[in-house]
Design a protein around this motif. Structure first.
Motif, PDB file in Angstrom:
ATOM      1  N   SER A  84      -5.497  59.280  63.590  1.00  0.00           N
ATOM      2  CA  SER A  84      -6.508  60.086  64.466  1.00  0.00           C
ATOM      3  C   SER A  84      -7.688  58.905  63.666  1.00  0.00           C
ATOM      4  CB  SER A  84      -6.924  60.929  64.363  1.00  0.00           C
ATOM      5  OG  SER A  84      -6.000  61.918  64.083  1.00  0.00           O
ATOM      6  N   LEU A  85      -7.914  58.763  62.112  1.00  0.00           N
ATOM      7  CA  LEU A  85      -8.564  58.279  61.048  1.00  0.00           C
ATOM      8  C   LEU A  85      -8.638  55.909  61.893  1.00  0.00           C
ATOM      9  CD1 LEU A  85      -9.481  60.005  58.036  1.00  0.00           C
ATOM     10  CD2 LEU A  85     -10.483  59.975  60.123  1.00  0.00           C
ATOM     11  N   GLY A  86      -7.258  56.121  61.784  1.00  0.00           N
ATOM     12  CA  GLY A  86      -7.348  54.391  61.673  1.00  0.00           C
ATOM     13  C   GLY A  86      -7.562  53.940  63.505  1.00  0.00           C
ATOM     14  N   ALA A  87      -7.639  54.938  64.519  1.00  0.00           N
ATOM     15  CA  ALA A  87      -7.131  54.535  65.390  1.00  0.00           C
ATOM     16  C   ALA A  87      -9.219  54.960  65.727  1.00  0.00           C
ATOM     17  CB  ALA A  87      -6.898  55.847  66.540  1.00  0.00           C
ATOM     18  N   LEU A  88      -9.834  56.010  65.204  1.00  0.00           N
ATOM     19  CA  LEU A  88     -11.116  55.991  65.696  1.00  0.00           C
ATOM     20  C   LEU A  88     -11.960  54.322  64.815  1.00  0.00           C
ATOM     21  CD1 LEU A  88     -13.529  57.580  66.325  1.00  0.00           C
ATOM     22  CD2 LEU A  88     -13.454  58.430  63.415  1.00  0.00           C
ATOM     23  N   ILE A  89     -11.423  53.739  64.007  1.00  0.00           N
ATOM     24  CA  ILE A  89     -11.780  52.757  63.406  1.00  0.00           C
ATOM     25  C   ILE A  89     -11.784  51.900  64.720  1.00  0.00           C
ATOM     26  CG2 ILE A  89     -11.909  50.752  61.571  1.00  0.00           C
ATOM     27  CD1 ILE A  89     -10.903  53.359  59.692  1.00  0.00           C
ATOM     28  N   VAL A  90     -10.518  51.179  64.966  1.00  0.00           N
ATOM     29  CA  VAL A  90     -10.485  50.332  65.887  1.00  0.00           C
ATOM     30  C   VAL A  90     -11.429  50.554  67.285  1.00  0.00           C
ATOM     31  CG1 VAL A  90      -8.575  49.678  67.268  1.00  0.00           C
ATOM     32  CG2 VAL A  90      -7.849  50.140  64.960  1.00  0.00           C
ATOM     33  N   ALA A 142     -13.946  52.333  67.432  1.00  0.00           N
ATOM     34  CA  ALA A 142     -15.139  51.608  67.304  1.00  0.00           C
ATOM     35  C   ALA A 142     -15.970  50.464  67.270  1.00  0.00           C
ATOM     36  CB  ALA A 142     -15.950  52.635  65.436  1.00  0.00           C
ATOM     37  N   LEU A 143     -14.379  50.069  66.732  1.00  0.00           N
ATOM     38  CA  LEU A 143     -14.910  48.358  66.133  1.00  0.00           C
ATOM     39  C   LEU A 143     -15.422  47.247  68.273  1.00  0.00           C
ATOM     40  CD1 LEU A 143     -13.239  47.541  63.690  1.00  0.00           C
ATOM     41  CD2 LEU A 143     -15.767  47.529  63.841  1.00  0.00           C
ATOM     42  N   LEU A 144     -14.127  48.034  68.963  1.00  0.00           N
ATOM     43  CA  LEU A 144     -13.869  47.781  70.779  1.00  0.00           C
ATOM     44  C   LEU A 144     -15.057  47.956  71.244  1.00  0.00           C
ATOM     45  CD1 LEU A 144     -10.122  47.848  71.274  1.00  0.00           C
ATOM     46  CD2 LEU A 144     -11.675  45.602  70.910  1.00  0.00           C
ATOM     47  N   PHE A 150       4.011  53.577  63.592  1.00  0.00           N
ATOM     48  CA  PHE A 150       1.915  54.045  62.780  1.00  0.00           C
ATOM     49  C   PHE A 150       1.147  53.036  63.630  1.00  0.00           C
ATOM     50  CE2 PHE A 150      -0.703  54.357  60.052  1.00  0.00           C
ATOM     51  CZ  PHE A 150      -1.256  55.758  60.150  1.00  0.00           C
ATOM     52  N   VAL A 151       1.720  51.654  63.435  1.00  0.00           N
ATOM     53  CA  VAL A 151       0.708  50.396  63.825  1.00  0.00           C
ATOM     54  C   VAL A 151       0.797  50.853  65.232  1.00  0.00           C
ATOM     55  CG1 VAL A 151       0.248  48.369  63.743  1.00  0.00           C
ATOM     56  CG2 VAL A 151       1.685  49.108  61.623  1.00  0.00           C
ATOM     57  N   ALA A 152       1.659  51.390  66.052  1.00  0.00           N
ATOM     58  CA  ALA A 152       1.327  50.498  67.402  1.00  0.00           C
ATOM     59  C   ALA A 152       0.267  51.701  68.028  1.00  0.00           C
ATOM     60  CB  ALA A 152       2.877  50.951  67.796  1.00  0.00           C
ATOM     61  N   GLY A 153       0.614  53.650  67.258  1.00  0.00           N
ATOM     62  CA  GLY A 153       0.129  54.353  67.609  1.00  0.00           C
ATOM     63  C   GLY A 153      -1.619  53.866  67.467  1.00  0.00           C
ATOM     64  N   VAL A 154      -1.341  53.512  66.258  1.00  0.00           N
ATOM     65  CA  VAL A 154      -3.074  52.876  66.428  1.00  0.00           C
ATOM     66  C   VAL A 154      -4.228  52.189  67.135  1.00  0.00           C
ATOM     67  CG1 VAL A 154      -4.188  52.689  64.609  1.00  0.00           C
ATOM     68  CG2 VAL A 154      -3.121  54.213  63.880  1.00  0.00           C
ATOM     69  N   LEU A 155      -3.100  51.334  67.413  1.00  0.00           N
ATOM     70  CA  LEU A 155      -3.702  50.307  68.213  1.00  0.00           C
ATOM     71  C   LEU A 155      -3.499  50.560  69.401  1.00  0.00           C
ATOM     72  CD1 LEU A 155      -2.063  47.443  66.525  1.00  0.00           C
ATOM     73  CD2 LEU A 155      -4.013  47.441  66.182  1.00  0.00           C
ATOM     74  N   THR A 156      -2.720  51.221  70.040  1.00  0.00           N
ATOM     75  CA  THR A 156      -2.883  51.687  71.276  1.00  0.00           C
ATOM     76  C   THR A 156      -3.993  53.107  71.480  1.00  0.00           C
ATOM     77  OG1 THR A 156      -0.105  51.534  71.699  1.00  0.00           O
ATOM     78  CG2 THR A 156      -1.904  52.577  72.948  1.00  0.00           C
ATOM     79  N   ILE A 157      -4.196  53.597  70.098  1.00  0.00           N
ATOM     80  CA  ILE A 157      -5.143  54.892  71.270  1.00  0.00           C
ATOM     81  C   ILE A 157      -6.450  54.484  70.476  1.00  0.00           C
ATOM     82  CG2 ILE A 157      -5.965  56.981  70.276  1.00  0.00           C
ATOM     83  CD1 ILE A 157      -2.677  57.981  69.569  1.00  0.00           C
ATOM     84  N   GLY A 158      -6.564  53.926  69.341  1.00  0.00           N
ATOM     85  CA  GLY A 158      -7.190  52.836  69.728  1.00  0.00           C
ATOM     86  C   GLY A 158      -7.820  51.942  71.230  1.00  0.00           C
ATOM     87  N   ALA A 210     -11.854  52.047  74.826  1.00  0.00           N
ATOM     88  CA  ALA A 210     -13.111  51.515  76.459  1.00  0.00           C
ATOM     89  C   ALA A 210     -14.595  53.430  76.840  1.00  0.00           C
ATOM     90  CB  ALA A 210     -12.317  51.682  77.504  1.00  0.00           C
ATOM     91  N   TYR A 211     -13.922  54.176  76.035  1.00  0.00           N
ATOM     92  CA  TYR A 211     -14.922  55.209  76.414  1.00  0.00           C
ATOM     93  C   TYR A 211     -16.261  55.000  74.879  1.00  0.00           C
ATOM     94  CZ  TYR A 211     -10.749  57.288  78.527  1.00  0.00           C
ATOM     95  OH  TYR A 211     -10.381  58.148  80.033  1.00  0.00           O
ATOM     96  N   MET A 212     -15.189  54.594  73.760  1.00  0.00           N
ATOM     97  CA  MET A 212     -16.686  54.554  72.724  1.00  0.00           C
ATOM     98  C   MET A 212     -17.493  53.009  73.642  1.00  0.00           C
ATOM     99  SD  MET A 212     -16.743  56.251  70.253  1.00  0.00           S
ATOM    100  CE  MET A 212     -15.369  57.237  69.286  1.00  0.00           C
ATOM    101  N   THR A 213     -17.222  52.529  73.930  1.00  0.00           N
ATOM    102  CA  THR A 213     -18.209  51.731  74.725  1.00  0.00           C
ATOM    103  C   THR A 213     -19.141  51.908  75.634  1.00  0.00           C
ATOM    104  OG1 THR A 213     -15.790  49.619  75.152  1.00  0.00           O
ATOM    105  CG2 THR A 213     -17.842  49.071  77.048  1.00  0.00           C
ATOM    106  N   GLU A 214     -19.147  52.613  76.936  1.00  0.00           N
ATOM    107  CA  GLU A 214     -19.889  53.241  76.935  1.00  0.00           C
ATOM    108  C   GLU A 214     -20.864  54.931  76.208  1.00  0.00           C
ATOM    109  OE1 GLU A 214     -20.218  53.054  80.166  1.00  0.00           O
ATOM    110  OE2 GLU A 214     -18.433  51.630  80.589  1.00  0.00           O
ATOM    111  N   THR A 215     -19.325  54.648  75.277  1.00  0.00           N
ATOM    112  CA  THR A 215     -21.452  55.499  74.091  1.00  0.00           C
ATOM    113  C   THR A 215     -22.059  54.506  73.858  1.00  0.00           C
ATOM    114  OG1 THR A 215     -19.356  56.679  73.913  1.00  0.00           O
ATOM    115  CG2 THR A 215     -21.221  57.360  72.474  1.00  0.00           C
ATOM    116  N   PHE A 216     -21.788  53.500  73.202  1.00  0.00           N
ATOM    117  CA  PHE A 216     -22.983  52.860  72.436  1.00  0.00           C
ATOM    118  C   PHE A 216     -23.481  52.496  72.983  1.00  0.00           C
ATOM    119  CE2 PHE A 216     -18.995  52.534  68.899  1.00  0.00           C
ATOM    120  CZ  PHE A 216     -19.409  53.879  68.609  1.00  0.00           C
ATOM    121  N   ARG A 217     -22.985  52.176  74.543  1.00  0.00           N
ATOM    122  CA  ARG A 217     -24.024  51.024  75.927  1.00  0.00           C
ATOM    123  C   ARG A 217     -24.812  52.139  76.170  1.00  0.00           C
ATOM    124  NH1 ARG A 217     -25.403  50.957  81.061  1.00  0.00           N
ATOM    125  NH2 ARG A 217     -23.152  52.605  81.264  1.00  0.00           N
TER     126      ARG A 217
END
Length: 233
Positions: free
Chosen positions: A19-25, A27-29, A93-101, A106-113
């Motif tokens: 969850s935390l790893g995906a959140l960082i990815v 947020a950056l995206l 683990f890496v695949a899960g973090v990167l995929t969910i992130g 895309a959702y964070m994109t609209e949030t930050f925009r």
């Protein structure tokens, strides 16, 4: 019963880590996507639009299966083309973090925009008038103000992302959901209603994480809303 419950608790660490790893990815995206959609360059607008539209239009499970299994097939094909017997195995683990992130970026994109657009344009213009660079103006003036506007939507995205981590169970990662399912299958015949008991326990763990998250994020909202006058309804 205790042994099974302790094994499920071990999956709690995996779920939190994903969850935390995906959140960082994400947020950056999300910041990159918002910058692209707000850019004066048309091609960047198109990239941002395509990313947010396509990703949000396809179910999360489809992306998980496509990027993990499809990615492994692609890696193997490339390795065979280069003369190797097979390619390296993708870490779940890496695949899960990167995929969910990647998906929730895309959702964070609209949030930050939306949050950036809520900050008065005059704030940035004032910074530019004082000779600040665009990056410095964003970091010192726009970013602190946009956090207040982004937090409500950010909270919703985080809660949904957290629950979406259950999808990593389909790629074999030992998270809460996967271990609960295994415990229910192993205890069948030993404990009456084992599957229901262990899945209910998994649900309580997710509820615990989301409840703590809500408390922390609501505290953050209050902190960033200090001095802001609210309307009475």
């Amino acid at each position: 019963m205790t042994t099974y419950l302790l094994s499920i608790l071990q999956g709690l660490l995996v779920t939190i880590g994903v969850s935390l790893g995906a959140l960082i990815v994400a947020a950056l995206l999300g910041l990159a996507g918002a910058a692209a959609k707000l850019s004066h360059l048309k091609w960047l607008n198109w990239v941002g639009d395509i990313y947010s539209t396509v990703i949000r239009g396809v179910p999360d499970l489809v992306w998980m299966l496509l990027l993990y299994f499809g990615g492994q097939i692609l890696v193997n094909d490339i390795a065979e083309a280069l003369g190797f017997r097979s390619g390296p195995q993708i870490n779940p683990f890496v695949a899960g973090v990167l995929t969910i992130g990647f998906v929730y970026g895309a959702y964070m994109t609209e949030t930050f925009r939306g949050a950036i657009m809520s900050v008065p344009k005059g704030q940035s213009e004032a910074g530019w008038a004082f000779g600040m660079s665009r990056f410095y103006t964003f970091r010192r003036m726009v970013l602190p103000q946009m956090v207040r506007f982004a937090l409500p939507s950010f909270t919703n995205n985080w809660l949904v992302l957290l629950k979406a981590t259950a999808l990593v169970s389909v790629i074999g990662l030992a998270d809460i959901t996967n271990l609960s399912k295994q415990a229910g299958a192993a205890a069948r015949g030993q404990i009456p209603g084992a599957a229901i008991i262990f899945m209910a326990f998994a649900g309580l763990l997710y509820l615990l994480i989301t409840s703590i998250s809500l408390l922390l994020l609501r505290h953050a909202e209050k902190r960033y809303s200090v001095g802001v006058k609210r309307g009475d309804f």
